[in-house]
Design an enzyme around this catalytic site. Structure first.
Site, PDB file in Angstrom:
ATOM      1  N   LYS A  75      81.212  39.568  22.276  1.00 44.86           N
ATOM      2  CA  LYS A  75      82.220  38.496  22.131  1.00 44.86           C
ATOM      3  C   LYS A  75      82.127  37.800  20.777  1.00 44.86           C
ATOM      4  CE  LYS A  75      83.875  34.442  24.753  1.00 44.86           C
ATOM      5  NZ  LYS A  75      83.630  33.663  25.990  1.00 44.86           N
ATOM      6  N   GLU A 131      78.093  28.205  25.408  1.00 43.47           N
ATOM      7  CA  GLU A 131      78.067  29.585  24.879  1.00 43.47           C
ATOM      8  C   GLU A 131      77.486  29.638  23.467  1.00 43.47           C
ATOM      9  OE1 GLU A 131      81.090  32.544  25.694  1.00 43.47           O
ATOM     10  OE2 GLU A 131      82.178  31.042  26.830  1.00 43.47           O
ATOM     11  N   CYS A 152      87.306  36.916  27.264  1.00 40.35           N
ATOM     12  CA  CYS A 152      87.718  35.543  27.585  1.00 40.35           C
ATOM     13  C   CYS A 152      88.402  34.819  26.432  1.00 40.35           C
ATOM     14  CB  CYS A 152      86.540  34.738  28.124  1.00 40.35           C
ATOM     15  SG  CYS A 152      87.126  33.246  28.944  1.00 40.35           S
ATOM     16  N   ASN A 172      77.197  37.944  24.391  1.00 38.71           N
ATOM     17  CA  ASN A 172      78.075  37.992  25.552  1.00 38.71           C
ATOM     18  C   ASN A 172      78.842  39.312  25.408  1.00 38.71           C
ATOM     19  OD1 ASN A 172      80.060  37.643  27.495  1.00 38.71           O
ATOM     20  ND2 ASN A 172      80.424  35.487  26.989  1.00 38.71           N
ATOM     21  N   ASN A 202      86.133  33.773  32.370  1.00 39.94           N
ATOM     22  CA  ASN A 202      85.684  32.695  33.261  1.00 39.94           C
ATOM     23  C   ASN A 202      86.285  31.431  32.680  1.00 39.94           C
ATOM     24  OD1 ASN A 202      83.070  33.405  35.124  1.00 39.94           O
ATOM     25  ND2 ASN A 202      83.043  34.645  33.262  1.00 39.94           N
ATOM     26  N   GLU A 223      84.146  38.802  32.792  1.00 43.52           N
ATOM     27  CA  GLU A 223      83.097  38.397  31.839  1.00 43.52           C
ATOM     28  C   GLU A 223      81.857  37.956  32.638  1.00 43.52           C
ATOM     29  OE1 GLU A 223      83.955  34.470  30.275  1.00 43.52           O
ATOM     30  OE2 GLU A 223      82.861  34.868  28.408  1.00 43.52           O
TER      31      GLU A 223
HETATM   32  N1  CDT Z   1      84.388  31.825  28.900  1.00 41.79           N
HETATM   33  C1  CDT Z   1      85.308  31.323  28.044  1.00 41.79           C
HETATM   34  O1  CDT Z   1      85.421  31.776  26.900  1.00 41.79           O
HETATM   35  N2  CDT Z   1      86.070  30.316  28.501  1.00 41.79           N
HETATM   36  C2  CDT Z   1      87.004  29.606  27.673  1.00 41.79           C
HETATM   37  C3  CDT Z   1      87.096  28.174  28.125  1.00 41.79           C
HETATM   38  C4  CDT Z   1      86.281  27.337  27.303  1.00 41.79           C
HETATM   39  S1  CDT Z   1      86.436  25.649  27.681  1.00 41.79           S
HETATM   40  C5  CDT Z   1      85.213  25.007  26.683  1.00 41.79           C
HETATM   41  C6  CDT Z   1      88.412  30.169  27.658  1.00 41.79           C
HETATM   42  O2  CDT Z   1      89.009  30.246  26.586  1.00 41.79           O
HETATM   43  O3  CDT Z   1      88.945  30.495  28.719  1.00 41.79           O
END
Ligand code: CDT
Length: 326
Positions: free
Chosen positions: A125, A144, A175, A108, A200, A48
């Site tokens: 996303k 985000e 993600c 995203n 990430n 991502e």
């Molecule tokens: N990038 C992403 O979606 N990360 C989320 C962690 C969010 S923590 C506020 C995940 O679900 O891995």
């Protein structure tokens, strides 16, 4: 190799710091594509937001300033070498990036690019975690909801030639989507055989308040992906950004999973690392024709709440309550 097999690769990226340019990221990605080609892969999955640091951790009071993190064209001068490498190596790739459209929308996004360098599929996303405003209680922000709109393309799946196979059913998620069974099922209902996803994920959940030990972060990520693959009889290539990025640790642990829900390859570093696995798409048949034969066993008439309702509602109260002692 089995006649319905292809070799896929997860190209994990080590950290990209705030000051690193797109050129730094692309040079590292090109090296991973060369490696994938040498290992016989026909498709490489990058994480991502692969072209920059995970910028939603940085607060811009003036939102327009965050446009520096977004791509206004794809390919762009910075990313054109990836498309050229795809053509030269006959290698498909999946790339996550921040997309700014001509009419000013921010997403995203991930794209799937064919070995001929054409964009086969785009996904934006849908499950955006974090906040829209600066959160004073957080050491590291997750903004985000500030920088992106909810994706407007649903969860698309395409059947396209890949790795010498006439047609592979491929879908994408990004993600946080991987934690939502609804996302997997929408892909499963389109007969996805291969799910491509980048992530990430910080090693520490700042909201956990002591209830989520360090090791559970990776466990929950893998659990979600393994369950999604098993319950929808598909493979997944799940690729992380890893290591300490702008002082924030991302947990890596990229994996490739088969339709039995087993991890068949896993990254072991916090650096740029390529993992590969042979995926025999015939393996998707067992789940689809037995326990997860959707046409035979699904009961959508009992699932109305899934689309009619967003938050959880309290259940009705048992009328006998109050007659017991506790
Ligand atoms: N990038 C992403 O979606 N990360 C989320 C962690 C969010 S923590 C506020 C995940 O679900 O891995």
């Amino acid at each position: 190799m089995n006649p319905r097999s292809l070799i896929v690769a997860a190209a994990q990226l080590g950290p990209l710091q705030r000051a690193d340019s797109r050129a730094v990221a692309v040079a590292r990605m090109l090296a991973l594509m060369e490696q994938a080609h040498r290992r016989g892969a026909s498709l490489v999955v990058f994480p991502e937001l692969a072209l920059t640091t995970f910028f939603p951790r940085h607060y811009h009071e003036n939102i327009a300033e965050a446009d520096v993190w977004f791509e206004t064209a794809m390919p762009s001068p910075a990313t054109a070498p990836l498309f050229a490498a795809a053509r030269r190596l006959r290698l498909g790739f999946h790339l996550g990036y921040a997309e700014l459209t001509r009419d000013g929308h921010h997403y995203n996004t991930a794209i799937l690019v064919s070995p001929a360098g054409e964009i086969l599929l785009k996904y934006r996303k849908i499950h955006l975690p974090g906040q829209a405003a600066f959160h004073p209680g957080r050491k590291v922000q997750h903004l985000e909801k500030r920088y992106f709109e909810v994706g407007d393309l649903g969860f698309p799946v395409i059947r396209a030639p890949m790795g010498g196979l006439a047609g592979v059913n491929m879908g994408m998620m990004i993600c946080n989507d991987r934690r939502w069974p609804e996302a997997w099922r929408v892909l499963g209902l389109q007969s996805a055989e291969l799910v491509l996803l980048g992530y990430n994920t910080p090693s520490i959940n700042q909201e956990a308040g002591g209830f989520e030990a360090h090791h559970l972060r990776v466990f929950h990520s893998h659990l979600s992906i393994q369950a999604g693959c098993y319950q929808n009889a598909c493979f997944a290539v799940a690729t992380a950004k890893a290591g300490i990025e702008d002082g924030c640790e991302l947990f890596g642990h990229s994996i490739i999973v088969n339709p039995q829900g087993e991890i068949i390859a896993q990254a072991g570093t916090w650096d740029d690392e390529l993992i590969t696995a042979e995926c025999n798409l015939e393996m998707c048949r067992l789940g689809r024709t037995t326990i997860f034969d959707f046409a035979a066993h699904r009961r959508p008439e009992a699932y109305a709440r899934i689309t009619a309702q967003t938050g959880a509602e309290p259940p009705p109260v048992w009328p006998g309550q109050g007659r017991t002692s506790s």
